[in-house]
Design an enzyme around this catalytic site. Sequence first.
Site, PDB file in Angstrom:
ATOM      1  N   ASP A  70      61.416  27.216   3.361  1.00 37.83           N
ATOM      2  CA  ASP A  70      60.580  27.816   4.389  1.00 37.83           C
ATOM      3  C   ASP A  70      61.456  28.282   5.549  1.00 37.83           C
ATOM      4  O   ASP A  70      62.555  27.758   5.779  1.00 37.83           O
ATOM      5  CB  ASP A  70      59.562  26.806   4.916  1.00 37.83           C
ATOM      6  N   LYS A  71      60.957  29.242   6.299  1.00 41.81           N
ATOM      7  CA  LYS A  71      61.709  29.799   7.422  1.00 41.81           C
ATOM      8  C   LYS A  71      62.241  28.711   8.351  1.00 41.81           C
ATOM      9  O   LYS A  71      63.404  28.732   8.751  1.00 41.81           O
ATOM     10  CB  LYS A  71      60.807  30.761   8.210  1.00 41.81           C
TER      11      LYS A  71
END
Length: 287
Positions: free
Chosen positions: A125-126
């Site tokens: 995830d970012k």
Amino acid sequence: MAGLRLDQALARLMPEESRTRLARLIEEGHVRVDGAEAAARRKVKSGEAVEVALAPRPSQAPLQAEAIGLTIVHEDDDVVVIDKPAGLVVHPGSGNWSGTMLNALLHHSPRAADLPRGGIVHRLDKETSGLLVVARNEPAQLALVRQLQARTVKRTYLAVVRGRVQAPGTVDAPMGRHPVHRTRMAVVRDGKPAVTHYRVREKLPQHTLLECALETGRTHQIRVHLASIGHPLEGDPVYGGRTAKVFHRQALHAWKLAFVHPGTGKPVAFESPMPADMRELLERLRA
């Protein structure tokens, strides 16, 4: 359609295109009426020729190499292992068509453009930091994908969760799209198998530092599984509930990564130290 505004007429003429996209094409000068650029509010007349140049959508445009710094943990002819910082998107997608790890990879190694997804075989995830392996050729990519499918790639994370976890355990709960909030994942009865193992590394006054090992790799798996047992990640903006957050992102770090090297056939393992922001979080929580 004579007498309609240009944007209204285009919406009828090109129903397959969204009004937002048509408005953008007009604004950017890609629509001409009788050879001249025209405003969206301009009234159209009978007999006029309207020319529309369909600029490619971001998802259709070739990906661009960008000079974005990468922390390379290991690199050879077959793989590159990257220590991704929090805040860096791995692969271009909706709202993030540039400034991603893939754009940086294309700058670092232009031949990545010849591979599906630039050689990326798994993602973070970012706002999750830590280790990723990327293939540098098609045989290596195929070998890594097969290892992921066979669940032989070992991925271990460090997670700071809310509440005091008393003992090690396993969450074996299928996952899929949330039935109401479609941008979220959830534990659902008819979802795909998902298994997360966890053990306690440190108990804090109101939190716990966990070591989590993935047996499967579903989207948001650790975040969803830990929230499902009442211990969401500290700082998680999606699955953390309404409790006030004391961290600026989900406190999750991809700590260790191990797999069979696709070129040598030998096991390899890599480790990324906990980033400074999570170390500072632990110091505050201990106090």
